[in-house]
Scaffold this active site. Sequence first.
Site, PDB file in Angstrom:
ATOM      1  N   HIS A 109      26.483  52.945  43.360  1.00  0.00           N
ATOM      2  CA  HIS A 109      27.314  53.220  42.194  1.00  0.00           C
ATOM      3  C   HIS A 109      27.447  51.924  41.392  1.00  0.00           C
ATOM      4  O   HIS A 109      27.769  50.865  41.940  1.00  0.00           O
ATOM      5  CB  HIS A 109      28.676  53.718  42.661  1.00  0.00           C
ATOM      6  CG  HIS A 109      29.704  53.723  41.586  1.00  0.00           C
ATOM      7  ND1 HIS A 109      29.477  54.309  40.351  1.00  0.00           N
ATOM      8  CD2 HIS A 109      30.956  53.198  41.529  1.00  0.00           C
ATOM      9  CE1 HIS A 109      30.552  54.151  39.595  1.00  0.00           C
ATOM     10  NE2 HIS A 109      31.454  53.483  40.278  1.00  0.00           N
ATOM     11  N   ASN A 134      30.340  51.025  33.971  1.00  0.00           N
ATOM     12  CA  ASN A 134      30.612  52.013  35.020  1.00  0.00           C
ATOM     13  C   ASN A 134      30.813  53.381  34.363  1.00  0.00           C
ATOM     14  O   ASN A 134      31.844  53.614  33.726  1.00  0.00           O
ATOM     15  CB  ASN A 134      31.869  51.562  35.783  1.00  0.00           C
ATOM     16  CG  ASN A 134      32.274  52.539  36.870  1.00  0.00           C
ATOM     17  OD1 ASN A 134      31.789  53.667  36.920  1.00  0.00           O
ATOM     18  ND2 ASN A 134      33.186  52.110  37.728  1.00  0.00           N
ATOM     19  N   CYS A 167      34.044  58.333  41.256  1.00  0.00           N
ATOM     20  CA  CYS A 167      32.736  57.668  41.249  1.00  0.00           C
ATOM     21  C   CYS A 167      31.872  58.040  42.447  1.00  0.00           C
ATOM     22  O   CYS A 167      30.687  57.715  42.469  1.00  0.00           O
ATOM     23  CB  CYS A 167      32.908  56.163  41.167  1.00  0.00           C
ATOM     24  SG  CYS A 167      33.722  55.683  39.648  1.00  0.00           S
TER      25      CYS A 167
HETATM   26  N1  ACO Z   1      39.265  38.985  30.371  1.00  0.00           N
HETATM   27  C1  ACO Z   1      39.786  37.782  30.676  1.00  0.00           C
HETATM   28  N2  ACO Z   1      40.594  37.567  31.725  1.00  0.00           N
HETATM   29  C2  ACO Z   1      40.881  38.638  32.499  1.00  0.00           C
HETATM   30  C3  ACO Z   1      40.383  39.919  32.235  1.00  0.00           C
HETATM   31  C4  ACO Z   1      39.537  40.069  31.130  1.00  0.00           C
HETATM   32  N3  ACO Z   1      38.983  41.271  30.809  1.00  0.00           N
HETATM   33  N4  ACO Z   1      40.837  40.764  33.187  1.00  0.00           N
HETATM   34  C5  ACO Z   1      41.604  40.046  34.017  1.00  0.00           C
HETATM   35  N5  ACO Z   1      41.639  38.755  33.588  1.00  0.00           N
HETATM   36  C6  ACO Z   1      42.325  37.626  34.192  1.00  0.00           C
HETATM   37  C7  ACO Z   1      43.498  38.035  35.044  1.00  0.00           C
HETATM   38  O1  ACO Z   1      44.669  38.198  34.270  1.00  0.00           O
HETATM   39  C8  ACO Z   1      43.607  36.878  36.010  1.00  0.00           C
HETATM   40  O2  ACO Z   1      44.270  35.823  35.371  1.00  0.00           O
HETATM   41  P1  ACO Z   1      45.367  34.945  36.159  1.00  0.00           P
HETATM   42  O3  ACO Z   1      44.620  34.310  37.293  1.00  0.00           O
HETATM   43  O4  ACO Z   1      45.850  33.996  35.109  1.00  0.00           O
HETATM   44  O5  ACO Z   1      46.393  35.937  36.637  1.00  0.00           O
HETATM   45  C9  ACO Z   1      42.152  36.428  36.200  1.00  0.00           C
HETATM   46  O6  ACO Z   1      41.430  36.963  35.073  1.00  0.00           O
HETATM   47  C10 ACO Z   1      41.522  36.951  37.476  1.00  0.00           C
HETATM   48  O7  ACO Z   1      41.786  38.344  37.600  1.00  0.00           O
HETATM   49  P2  ACO Z   1      41.246  39.196  38.804  1.00  0.00           P
HETATM   50  O8  ACO Z   1      41.814  40.567  38.723  1.00  0.00           O
HETATM   51  O9  ACO Z   1      41.453  38.405  40.075  1.00  0.00           O
HETATM   52  O10 ACO Z   1      39.669  39.237  38.487  1.00  0.00           O
HETATM   53  P3  ACO Z   1      38.502  39.696  39.413  1.00  0.00           P
HETATM   54  O11 ACO Z   1      37.581  38.576  39.668  1.00  0.00           O
HETATM   55  O12 ACO Z   1      39.011  40.475  40.600  1.00  0.00           O
HETATM   56  O13 ACO Z   1      37.720  40.712  38.460  1.00  0.00           O
HETATM   57  C11 ACO Z   1      37.492  43.080  38.173  1.00  0.00           C
HETATM   58  C12 ACO Z   1      38.411  41.858  37.983  1.00  0.00           C
HETATM   59  C13 ACO Z   1      36.242  42.860  37.346  1.00  0.00           C
HETATM   60  C14 ACO Z   1      38.248  44.306  37.666  1.00  0.00           C
HETATM   61  C15 ACO Z   1      37.108  43.224  39.669  1.00  0.00           C
HETATM   62  O14 ACO Z   1      38.275  43.138  40.466  1.00  0.00           O
HETATM   63  C16 ACO Z   1      36.407  44.529  39.964  1.00  0.00           C
HETATM   64  O15 ACO Z   1      35.319  44.781  39.512  1.00  0.00           O
HETATM   65  N6  ACO Z   1      37.011  45.387  40.792  1.00  0.00           N
HETATM   66  C17 ACO Z   1      36.433  46.678  41.116  1.00  0.00           C
HETATM   67  C18 ACO Z   1      36.873  47.668  40.084  1.00  0.00           C
HETATM   68  C19 ACO Z   1      36.039  48.926  40.070  1.00  0.00           C
HETATM   69  O16 ACO Z   1      34.866  48.898  40.365  1.00  0.00           O
HETATM   70  N7  ACO Z   1      36.687  50.022  39.700  1.00  0.00           N
HETATM   71  C20 ACO Z   1      36.028  51.267  39.514  1.00  0.00           C
HETATM   72  C21 ACO Z   1      35.749  51.972  40.801  1.00  0.00           C
HETATM   73  S1  ACO Z   1      34.853  53.422  40.510  1.00  0.00           S
HETATM   74  C22 ACO Z   1      35.858  54.813  40.136  1.00  0.00           C
HETATM   75  O17 ACO Z   1      36.210  55.572  40.996  1.00  0.00           O
HETATM   76  C23 ACO Z   1      36.264  55.104  38.734  1.00  0.00           C
END
Ligand code: ACO
Length: 335
Positions: A261, A291, A119
């Site tokens: 990004h 993304n 990214c």
């Molecule tokens: N739908 C419903 N529930 C979900 C989902 C979903 N799609 N995904 C995870 N959950 C649940 C989890 O299981 C967890 O449940 P639990 O508490 O019972 O265990 C709860 O939701 C919270 O999960 P978290 O992982 O803590 O959620 P978070 O608020 O961190 O959001 C996310 C997750 C959106 C992935 C966030 O961490 C994020 O955006 N991170 C950055 C990722 C990113 O940008 N990656 C690409 C980088 S660019 C590249 O180089 C390709």
Amino acid sequence: MEEKNLNQIGVSFKGSGSYVPDQILTNQKISQKVDTSDEWIKSRTGISERRISSLGDNVTDMGYKAALNAIDNANWDVKTIDLIVLATSTPHDLFGSAPSIQAKLGASNAVAFDLTAACSGFLFALITASQFLKGGNFKRAVVIGADQLSSFVDWKDRRSCILFGDGAGALAIEATNEFDNFIGFDMRTDGKRGSFLNLPSKNKKDSIIDNIDFLSGSFSPIQMNGQEVYKFAVKEVPIILDKLFREKNYTSDQVDWLVLHQANQRILDSVGERLKIPREKILSNLEKYGNTSAATIPLMMDEAIRNQNIKQNDIIATSGFGAGLSWGAALIKWG
Ligand code: ACO
């Protein structure tokens, strides 16, 4: 290649283009496949839908369309292009897709190559191309960011499949001996934290002939520790941008647009808050596209240029971040 022109001191931004596939995958539709909901995805990421490539929309096709768009916007003859850099992690051909784009464009005087930095790829490619221009080797460059992560997403993993979409964007940039609109940049990687986000090769041992093995090649789907990537982004992006502002004697209130990004709206908001850049200056279109990896920054810039948000001489602070881990920032003046 023509003779070096040592009078080339700067870069100017001449045009932009983009392309996204027609197929729309909404949050509602994803929730029919994995246990999630429109409400969860929107509140945690800001994403409502994303585009998904189908036949005729691979990285070469998308990159070509975005590049053609940028070249038209710059009003260039394709034969005057010297350099094409394609940032992608998902090339149609692992040997490189940029030369195929060069051929489709008919840019027969250009040299074309791929660059991979996930990214951060578009930003790294823009910096790379600008250094060639400032070095006096080339006059005109097209920098493309294109990715098709839908082919590498685990569509059963709700933690990652909700984030990604496909698309392409491009900028046309030119060397100039009058001014420099590429004000400054910085770039970083930290491979020690690389395991937070991978699209790793999957090798299977096989045999060519008695006692000689080989590893057959394919790829595992994207593996991501979302929380760690999130923490990395909200910490490192403000630091690198702030350092760049200080080095170039800029303050954040001189910035007209923050183009980050497009990973997650919460990351955009947090970076804006830390840098004290108000929300109306933070460009965002991830609601529509998710993304798109190397494509997000030029896709966002092209939209903002065409709807006349970004205008001539506007100051743009931009930052890419992602797998590697890698991150970078640039300060530019449009035009
Ligand atoms: N739908 C419903 N529930 C979900 C989902 C979903 N799609 N995904 C995870 N959950 C649940 C989890 O299981 C967890 O449940 P639990 O508490 O019972 O265990 C709860 O939701 C919270 O999960 P978290 O992982 O803590 O959620 P978070 O608020 O961190 O959001 C996310 C997750 C959106 C992935 C966030 O961490 C994020 O955006 N991170 C950055 C990722 C990113 O940008 N990656 C690409 C980088 S660019 C590249 O180089 C390709």
